[in-house]
Scaffold this active site. Sequence first.
Site, PDB file in Angstrom:
ATOM      1  N   CYS A  66     -15.185 -12.731   7.454  1.00  0.00           N
ATOM      2  CA  CYS A  66     -16.528 -12.199   7.190  1.00  0.00           C
ATOM      3  C   CYS A  66     -16.911 -12.676   5.797  1.00  0.00           C
ATOM      4  O   CYS A  66     -16.309 -13.627   5.284  1.00  0.00           O
ATOM      5  CB  CYS A  66     -16.598 -10.682   7.375  1.00  0.00           C
ATOM      6  SG  CYS A  66     -15.673  -9.701   6.176  1.00  0.00           S
ATOM      7  N   GLY A  69     -14.102 -10.922   3.752  1.00  0.00           N
ATOM      8  CA  GLY A  69     -12.845 -10.675   4.466  1.00  0.00           C
ATOM      9  C   GLY A  69     -12.470  -9.204   4.491  1.00  0.00           C
ATOM     10  O   GLY A  69     -11.552  -8.801   5.215  1.00  0.00           O
ATOM     11  N   ILE A  70     -13.200  -8.398   3.726  1.00  0.00           N
ATOM     12  CA  ILE A  70     -12.820  -6.985   3.605  1.00  0.00           C
ATOM     13  C   ILE A  70     -13.183  -6.199   4.864  1.00  0.00           C
ATOM     14  O   ILE A  70     -12.325  -5.561   5.486  1.00  0.00           O
ATOM     15  CB  ILE A  70     -13.485  -6.354   2.359  1.00  0.00           C
ATOM     16  CG1 ILE A  70     -12.974  -7.016   1.080  1.00  0.00           C
ATOM     17  CG2 ILE A  70     -13.202  -4.850   2.323  1.00  0.00           C
ATOM     18  CD1 ILE A  70     -13.764  -6.633  -0.182  1.00  0.00           C
ATOM     19  N   HIS A  99       7.097 -10.635   4.535  1.00  0.00           N
ATOM     20  CA  HIS A  99       7.396  -9.215   4.271  1.00  0.00           C
ATOM     21  C   HIS A  99       6.637  -8.261   5.185  1.00  0.00           C
ATOM     22  O   HIS A  99       7.134  -7.171   5.468  1.00  0.00           O
ATOM     23  CB  HIS A  99       7.078  -8.870   2.815  1.00  0.00           C
ATOM     24  CG  HIS A  99       8.066  -9.453   1.850  1.00  0.00           C
ATOM     25  ND1 HIS A  99       8.109  -9.083   0.523  1.00  0.00           N
ATOM     26  CD2 HIS A  99       9.036 -10.397   2.006  1.00  0.00           C
ATOM     27  CE1 HIS A  99       9.085  -9.765  -0.099  1.00  0.00           C
ATOM     28  NE2 HIS A  99       9.646 -10.579   0.787  1.00  0.00           N
ATOM     29  N   ARG A 133      15.093  -5.137   5.720  1.00  0.00           N
ATOM     30  CA  ARG A 133      14.485  -3.931   5.142  1.00  0.00           C
ATOM     31  C   ARG A 133      12.992  -3.865   5.428  1.00  0.00           C
ATOM     32  O   ARG A 133      12.413  -2.765   5.502  1.00  0.00           O
ATOM     33  CB  ARG A 133      14.739  -3.866   3.639  1.00  0.00           C
ATOM     34  CG  ARG A 133      13.998  -4.906   2.812  1.00  0.00           C
ATOM     35  CD  ARG A 133      14.420  -4.866   1.348  1.00  0.00           C
ATOM     36  NE  ARG A 133      13.566  -5.656   0.466  1.00  0.00           N
ATOM     37  CZ  ARG A 133      13.647  -6.978   0.326  1.00  0.00           C
ATOM     38  NH1 ARG A 133      14.532  -7.679   1.028  1.00  0.00           N
ATOM     39  NH2 ARG A 133      12.850  -7.624  -0.506  1.00  0.00           N
TER      40      ARG A 133
HETATM   41  C1  RB5 Z   1     -22.353  -9.299   5.750  1.00  0.00           C
HETATM   42  O1  RB5 Z   1     -23.497  -9.393   4.969  1.00  0.00           O
HETATM   43  C2  RB5 Z   1     -21.201  -8.802   4.912  1.00  0.00           C
HETATM   44  O2  RB5 Z   1     -21.411  -7.477   4.512  1.00  0.00           O
HETATM   45  C3  RB5 Z   1     -19.901  -8.923   5.671  1.00  0.00           C
HETATM   46  O3  RB5 Z   1     -19.739 -10.235   6.084  1.00  0.00           O
HETATM   47  C4  RB5 Z   1     -18.628  -8.588   4.924  1.00  0.00           C
HETATM   48  O4  RB5 Z   1     -18.559  -9.250   3.709  1.00  0.00           O
HETATM   49  C5  RB5 Z   1     -18.262  -7.167   4.857  1.00  0.00           C
HETATM   50  O5  RB5 Z   1     -17.162  -6.805   4.431  1.00  0.00           O
END
Ligand code: RB5
Length: 142
Positions: A66, A69-70, A99, A133
């Site tokens: 995205c 990426g979050i 890991h 582990r």
């Molecule tokens: C889209 O505008 C954006 O919010 C999405 O791609 C992303 O970065 C959200 O985490």
Amino acid sequence: MRIVIGSDHAGYELKMQIKAYLEAQKYAVIDVGTDSATESVSYVDYGRSAAEEIVSGRADRGIIVCGTGIGISIAANKIPGIRAALCTNSFMAEMARRHNDANMLALGGRVLAATYAQTIVETFLTHDFEGGRHQKRLDSLE
Ligand code: RB5
């Protein structure tokens, strides 16, 4: 190895560059969309669709993109059995495999240049889980 890829609109360009790279490397690629950089969609839908390919066994690993990426990593990690790692460098990708046995790699299309992202992808796909582990920790996650 079968790789599922998915993105929202903000990750579309990088997803397509990664798809071309993977196909050139002879990986089998499943693309769950999206198919446009201009039509705004939710990263939740594509993170979930890609994750479902992994938990169903239709794909071995996943790459999701995205803007940062979050959001897409959070979405994928809601699916039981998914360990999606948001990585901004190859060291993180290597550790995510060794890991954490990460089965999905999350990337930011508005964060990373394509050739740089390729090196992260390559690292993610060429390292194995160490077990030991680390397995106990994964077991307690489940
Ligand atoms: C889209 O505008 C954006 O919010 C999405 O791609 C992303 O970065 C959200 O985490």
